[in-house]
Design a protein around this motif. Sequence first.
Motif, PDB file in Angstrom:
ATOM      1  N   ILE A   2       0.834  -1.102  -0.018  1.00  0.00           N
ATOM      2  CA  ILE A   2      -0.115   0.062   0.003  1.00  0.00           C
ATOM      3  C   ILE A   2       0.793   1.212   0.041  1.00  0.00           C
ATOM      4  O   ILE A   2       1.900   1.242   0.722  1.00  0.00           O
ATOM      5  CB  ILE A   2      -1.018  -0.027   1.273  1.00  0.00           C
ATOM      6  CG1 ILE A   2      -0.237   0.006   2.497  1.00  0.00           C
ATOM      7  CG2 ILE A   2      -1.940  -1.208   1.025  1.00  0.00           C
ATOM      8  CD1 ILE A   2      -1.061   0.072   3.769  1.00  0.00           C
ATOM      9  N   ALA A   3       0.395   2.326  -0.636  1.00  0.00           N
ATOM     10  CA  ALA A   3       1.364   3.553  -0.789  1.00  0.00           C
ATOM     11  C   ALA A   3       1.586   4.015   0.549  1.00  0.00           C
ATOM     12  O   ALA A   3       0.533   4.435   1.334  1.00  0.00           O
ATOM     13  CB  ALA A   3       0.595   4.597  -1.711  1.00  0.00           C
ATOM     14  N   SER A   5       4.128   7.161   2.259  1.00  0.00           N
ATOM     15  CA  SER A   5       5.448   8.405   1.965  1.00  0.00           C
ATOM     16  C   SER A   5       6.769   7.939   2.789  1.00  0.00           C
ATOM     17  O   SER A   5       6.385   7.048   3.820  1.00  0.00           O
ATOM     18  CB  SER A   5       4.675   9.643   2.455  1.00  0.00           C
ATOM     19  OG  SER A   5       4.785   9.613   3.875  1.00  0.00           O
ATOM     20  N   GLN A  26       6.200   8.889  -2.166  1.00  0.00           N
ATOM     21  CA  GLN A  26       5.434   7.612  -1.969  1.00  0.00           C
ATOM     22  C   GLN A  26       6.490   6.363  -2.607  1.00  0.00           C
ATOM     23  O   GLN A  26       6.840   6.421  -3.622  1.00  0.00           O
ATOM     24  CB  GLN A  26       4.162   7.621  -2.420  1.00  0.00           C
ATOM     25  CG  GLN A  26       3.175   8.483  -1.426  1.00  0.00           C
ATOM     26  CD  GLN A  26       1.781   8.286  -1.848  1.00  0.00           C
ATOM     27  OE1 GLN A  26       1.248   8.057  -2.754  1.00  0.00           O
ATOM     28  NE2 GLN A  26       1.034   8.636  -0.639  1.00  0.00           N
ATOM     29  N   THR A  28       5.351   2.888  -3.904  1.00  0.00           N
ATOM     30  CA  THR A  28       4.337   2.491  -4.490  1.00  0.00           C
ATOM     31  C   THR A  28       4.527   0.925  -4.770  1.00  0.00           C
ATOM     32  O   THR A  28       3.607   0.548  -5.456  1.00  0.00           O
ATOM     33  CB  THR A  28       3.640   3.317  -5.491  1.00  0.00           C
ATOM     34  OG1 THR A  28       4.706   3.654  -6.449  1.00  0.00           O
ATOM     35  CG2 THR A  28       3.363   4.910  -5.018  1.00  0.00           C
ATOM     36  N   GLY A  29       5.627   0.508  -5.156  1.00  0.00           N
ATOM     37  CA  GLY A  29       6.219  -0.689  -5.486  1.00  0.00           C
ATOM     38  C   GLY A  29       6.492  -1.684  -4.424  1.00  0.00           C
ATOM     39  O   GLY A  29       6.140  -1.513  -3.157  1.00  0.00           O
ATOM     40  N   GLY A  41       9.330   2.705  -8.054  1.00  0.00           N
ATOM     41  CA  GLY A  41       8.481   2.609  -6.921  1.00  0.00           C
ATOM     42  C   GLY A  41       8.955   2.028  -5.674  1.00  0.00           C
ATOM     43  O   GLY A  41       8.126   2.050  -4.701  1.00  0.00           O
ATOM     44  N   SER A  42       9.754   1.152  -5.796  1.00  0.00           N
ATOM     45  CA  SER A  42      10.363   0.139  -4.931  1.00  0.00           C
ATOM     46  C   SER A  42      10.986   0.847  -3.370  1.00  0.00           C
ATOM     47  O   SER A  42      11.559   1.627  -3.517  1.00  0.00           O
ATOM     48  CB  SER A  42      11.321  -0.978  -5.457  1.00  0.00           C
ATOM     49  OG  SER A  42      10.657  -1.676  -6.080  1.00  0.00           O
ATOM     50  N   THR A 151      -2.043  -5.298  -1.013  1.00  0.00           N
ATOM     51  CA  THR A 151      -2.435  -4.102  -1.630  1.00  0.00           C
ATOM     52  C   THR A 151      -3.669  -3.870  -0.934  1.00  0.00           C
ATOM     53  O   THR A 151      -4.248  -4.701  -0.373  1.00  0.00           O
ATOM     54  CB  THR A 151      -2.447  -4.136  -3.176  1.00  0.00           C
ATOM     55  OG1 THR A 151      -3.223  -4.758  -3.492  1.00  0.00           O
ATOM     56  CG2 THR A 151      -1.094  -4.487  -3.805  1.00  0.00           C
ATOM     57  N   ASP A 152      -4.221  -2.837  -1.358  1.00  0.00           N
ATOM     58  CA  ASP A 152      -5.530  -2.388  -0.762  1.00  0.00           C
ATOM     59  C   ASP A 152      -6.710  -3.282  -1.148  1.00  0.00           C
ATOM     60  O   ASP A 152      -7.685  -3.513  -0.883  1.00  0.00           O
ATOM     61  CB  ASP A 152      -5.962  -0.776  -1.176  1.00  0.00           C
ATOM     62  CG  ASP A 152      -5.105   0.247  -0.495  1.00  0.00           C
ATOM     63  OD1 ASP A 152      -4.817  -0.196   0.920  1.00  0.00           O
ATOM     64  OD2 ASP A 152      -4.656   1.282  -1.000  1.00  0.00           O
TER      65      ASP A 152
END
Length: 468
Positions: A2-3, A5, A26, A28-29, A41-42, A151-152
């Motif tokens: 989940i994203a 920051s 954020q 995101t990966g 995004g990792s 994830t969500d």
Amino acid sequence: MIALSLAEIAEVVGGQTHDIPDPSVQVTGPVVRDSREVEPGSLFVAFAGERVDGHDFAQAVVGAGAVAVLGTRPVGVPAVVVDDVQTALGALARHVVRRLGATLVALTGSAGKTSTKDLIAQVLGRKAPTVFTPGSLNNEIGLPLTALSATDETRFLVLEMGARGIGHIRYLTELTPPKIGLVLNVGSAHIGEFGGREQIAQAKGELVEALPEDGAAILNADDPYVRAMASRTKAKVVLFGESGEADVSAENVRLTDSGQPSFRLHTPSGASDVTMRLYGEHHVSNALAAAAVAHELGMSADEIALALSEAGSLSRWRMEVTERPDGVTIVNDAYNANPESMRAALRALAAMAKGRRTWAVLGKMAELGDEALAEHDAVGRLAVRLNVSKLVAVGGREAAWLQLGAYNEGSWGEESVHVSDAQAAVDLLRSELRPGDVVLVKASRSVGLEKVAEALLETGAEGEVAAR
């Protein structure tokens, strides 16, 4: 994941940000520890090992798209710096799991964990998005990494939990508190480290102790050590197995001509027929465990039976059955071995024979302590009782014990052989295999017998088999 920051991650793990121009950026990966798995995004987790230090890959992973590094020192690129990376990883996993709307299913046991986890994941995956432990990444590093891959959209999170001592599973449940807890069995795996089955049962039972009152403990009714764990939980208890007490059971169990189990599944809400794609009768118990979990989560007997009938193996080197063009069948079960799984594999080999010659290429079962000689001797004897055509014992003294057990059980003589290593086993089999033979390859992971299976499959592809 989940994203989140970088500022939020730093707060969660108690870290300091370094070289981060914008802390609101954020992740995101995925969260990864292997630089080869980095995606845009990792978050890269830098562990410092004996031979490789993840911090040395910091520049490369950020260049490949990682947002930042989670490590123990500044690395000249965006980083969240903490005192202990493993502790920080666990804290991050705990935070993410709490935010998820997913139901967490955890399982443990001495044998069959990975195969059962794969079944549960495939069954629940038909109901809703499911994330599960890849392979056997079931320790204090692999488990949080799996949890962080949710994830969500994830509705079920299926986590395999391993233990090598008292308190290990308790620690894992603190990171990822389960709603459903499954204990498969208490056997001989790692008995040399634990000191006895009572200690293994104490460790495995930590899972059911962690369950909430509105959760469910799924217990093997046929294993007295597991059955006794019912007194250690406040959660609802659901039993599976052959016992008359079992809530989820099987009747009319048989094996197909190819060695795949077929049975009628009984659950509290109905019954339905199952014919599995997996090999060996031992998978019936695994299937019942998966069915008990699925039933508790609202699936019908028909839905569960269909999913079990279509489920395959998701993890390598676990009863992988491949037939060569010449008709030789290779059963690669070389990922790991303990007395329980070794006996199950031998029985599966015997069921697959159907008049064909069978070969058991076996090696050391590790971490058995004082029981090592007796257990290896017993496996060798079982091979004779099951009429395995030839035993090839690979390795040192443990392999010698395997061969001695076979020899003493049936005066096998020429039907059992002890070879020094995997290559010697390959050379022997290449010279003696003939079309239609069935070969089982199994040992503890450290022996590396998957090389035997791979070499024999390459031989088959090249047509280099002796026709005798």
